[in-house]
Design an enzyme around this catalytic site. Structure first.
Site, PDB file in Angstrom:
ATOM      1  N   GLY A 122       0.722  -0.972   0.052  1.00  0.00           N
ATOM      2  CA  GLY A 122      -0.134   0.283   0.181  1.00  0.00           C
ATOM      3  C   GLY A 122       0.509   0.923   0.019  1.00  0.00           C
ATOM      4  O   GLY A 122       1.649   1.721   0.920  1.00  0.00           O
TER       5      GLY A 122
ATOM      6  N   GLY B 272      -8.346  -6.881   3.969  1.00  0.00           N
ATOM      7  CA  GLY B 272      -9.827  -7.360   2.952  1.00  0.00           C
ATOM      8  C   GLY B 272     -10.685  -6.620   2.233  1.00  0.00           C
ATOM      9  O   GLY B 272     -10.520  -5.516   2.746  1.00  0.00           O
TER      10      GLY B 272
ATOM     11  N   SER C  57       8.209  -8.572 -11.711  1.00  0.00           N
ATOM     12  CA  SER C  57       7.337  -9.796 -10.897  1.00  0.00           C
ATOM     13  C   SER C  57       7.801 -10.864 -12.125  1.00  0.00           C
ATOM     14  O   SER C  57       7.013 -11.886 -11.031  1.00  0.00           O
ATOM     15  CB  SER C  57       5.898  -9.030 -11.535  1.00  0.00           C
TER      16      SER C  57
ATOM     17  N   ASP D  32       3.834 -12.830 -14.233  1.00  0.00           N
ATOM     18  CA  ASP D  32       3.066 -13.127 -13.943  1.00  0.00           C
ATOM     19  C   ASP D  32       2.017 -13.483 -13.796  1.00  0.00           C
ATOM     20  O   ASP D  32       0.668 -14.585 -13.410  1.00  0.00           O
ATOM     21  CB  ASP D  32       3.074 -12.993 -12.196  1.00  0.00           C
TER      22      ASP D  32
ATOM     23  N   CYS E 260      -9.060 -19.443  -2.966  1.00  0.00           N
ATOM     24  CA  CYS E 260      -9.525 -18.629  -3.121  1.00  0.00           C
ATOM     25  C   CYS E 260      -9.114 -18.164  -4.652  1.00  0.00           C
ATOM     26  O   CYS E 260      -7.664 -17.901  -5.213  1.00  0.00           O
ATOM     27  CB  CYS E 260      -9.388 -16.840  -2.518  1.00  0.00           C
TER      28      CYS E 260
END
Ligand code: AMP
Length: 495
Positions: free
Chosen positions: A48, A123, A306, A374, A461
């Site tokens: 963040g 979340g 990445s 990725d 998930c």
């Protein structure tokens, strides 16, 4: 499979506050917590860049400092000195494309009759709207649109007539969705992970205390030892004197819903999440990619940074099978350009890719090239890079992606894109290959992801790659029974 039917607040718009973040909590025996929290936030900066904040408690009162911007800009020496107390929590918040203001920055703090509360959240809840209405009817006044404030008010209400673990249990019983929290109740710090453990949260031990953090890299920078992951449905309450902790397992569901994309993209490669070192997971995904769709070319190169671990695993697996493949850097990254993803318009996104990556001609010129990344989200990066490599003289450009195609949005904490923006939402792989301009394109299968992470599909998930979610999101399909988990008897402290 069934459609979700609860008051899903998780529909997206660009100006809606979204919580994609890093959280920290620290309790020490005999020194101020502010500086360790600050260092830990530095280690979580990749989670963040929008705002950073710390809340501490000195035994008498709470202190807080929350600013927009990067950790290094949000605090100066004076700010840290004012954050007195040996317990504290911190937060870094993810950038969004839309309007951002300080009311959404965290930790969120609130004072009420029986004490003061600070809360950091990573979340996204799917029933925040319903809870907010309920609490508003009971007289709670809200100052932001975020679901974090809903959790804080719900917890504050339950703390009026219950002890800390009962209040946490009552609050968790009402929350539905994804959350890893660090909470400060007066001078006590606790960490809570949602019953399906969607976002990571770890416990670490320091010489003179304990730390809770989104990723183990934050424990490492404090010279601590990783104790373990906070378990899904578990609350860990740190002693205020930094001497120990208590574990309360409030939920113990049959399946988890660990976000596979943390391993693929979001987390730092040097972090250990749910028992797996992210770097090794990425190399394993790269190896699987070779096994599933390896192609013999002169050179294998990553999209920095990445794709690096994926490409190294891919090249390793290629040479193990005797393929004569060179692994080389073919793109140089300008590290001062921010993530292309946060550019608000397509034009700016394209410009940012060009600014960020420049080809190394000697790797590319006159050669057949496999470019490894990725993921493909909107397709901007791959499209731009294939063109760039052709302009630099590549004879052919094959693209290999270390994750399945992203076909649906994330509602639980990764800032991806809207469904309309996702290149794979309504295109076949062949159509994407054509759009991107590659000679060939392959993604990794969902099963290979589960294998590489040593998990079953049921414990992950995979919503963004299957379109079926482990929580009941309004208007979306689910891949399991999402009836609300019941709260079991609190378990004994288990270590
Ligand atoms: P795109 O250019 O939209 O296809 O995005 C793909 C590139 O963005 C890849 O290089 C990924 O490593 C990176 N990426 C994937 N997911 C995210 C995310 N949630 N935030 C920022 N970048 C991302």
């Amino acid at each position: 499979m069934q459609a979700g039917n609860v008051d899903g607040e998780a529909t997206r718009s660009d100006d809606e506050p979204r919580e994609k973040c890093g959280v920290v909590g620290v309790s020490l025996s005999d020194r101020d917590a502010a500086r360790p929290v600050y260092y830990a936030l530095y280690a979580l900066q990749h989670r963040g860049q929008d705002s950073a904040g710390i809340v501490t408690h000195d035994g008498f009162q709470q202190h807080d400092h929350v600013e927009m911007g990067l950790v290094g800009d949000a605090f100066d020496e004076g700010d840290l000195a004012e954050l007195a107390g040996s317990t504290g929590i911190g937060h870094v918040r993810y950038p969004t494309a839309g309007s951002v203001d300080k009311s959404c920055a965290q930790p969120f703090s609130v004072s009420f009759n029986s004490g003061s509360l600070g809360l950091s959240h990573n979340g996204n809840l799917v029933n925040a709207a319903g809870l907010r209405d309920e609490l508003a009817r009971l007289g709670h006044a809200f100052t932001s649109d975020g679901d974090t404030e809903v959790i804080a008010h719900s917890l504050a209400r339950n703390l009026l007539d219950a002890d800390l673990s009962s209040a946490v249990e009552q609050t968790m019983r009402r929350l539905h969705g994804s959350y890893s929290l660090t909470v400060m109740y007066d001078d006590r710090v606790l960490g809570v992970r949602d019953p399906r453990g969607n976002r990571p949260l770890v416990l670490g031990e320091l010489d003179d205390g304990y730390v809770l953090a989104s990723e183990s890299a934050a424990v490492d920078v404090l010279d601590g030892e990783l104790v373990r992951d906070v378990r899904p449905g578990e609350a860990i309450v740190l002693d205020a004197d930094g001497q120990g902790y208590e574990s309360v397992r409030l939920f113990d569901l049959e399946t988890t819903a660990h976000c596979f994309f943390e391993h693929v993209y979001f987390a730092r490669p040097d972090s250990v999440i749910d028992g797996t070192l992210v770097y090794e997971a990425r190399r394993e995904l790269g190896r699987a990619l070779w096994r599933e769709s390896g192609i013999d070319t002169d050179v294998v190169m990553p999209v920095p940074d990445s794709g690096r671990a994926f490409a190294s695993g891919y090249a390793d697996a290629a040479s193990e099978t005797g393929a004569d493949v060179e692994f080389a850097e073919g793109l140089m990254k300008n590290r001062y350009v921010g993530r292309t993803f946060i550019m608000p318009t397509q034009d700016e996104r394209e410009r940012a890719v060009r600014l960020k990556l420049n080809p190394i001609r000697s790797t590319v010129e006159g050669r057949t090239v496999t470019l490894i990344d990725d993921s493909i989200v909107r397709g901007t990066t791959s499209t731009q890079l294939v063109e760039l490599l052709r302009d630099a003289g590549a004879e052919s450009v094959h693209v290999r992606i270390g994750a399945p195609a992203i076909v649906a949005p994330c509602y639980f904490g990764i800032d991806m894109a809207t469904r309309e923006e996702l290149i794979a939402a309504d295109r076949t792989t062949e159509e994407i290959r054509e759009t991107v301009g590659a000679d060939s394109l392959s993604y990794l299968s969902v099963d290979a992801v589960a294998d590489a992470l040593d998990e079953t599909r049921d414990d992950l998930c995979l919503g963004c790659v299957t379109g079926e979610y482990p929580y009941d999101v309004d208007g979306e399909a689910t891949d399991r029974d999402v009836s609300r988990p019941t709260v079991g008897e609190p378990a004994e402290a288990d270590d």
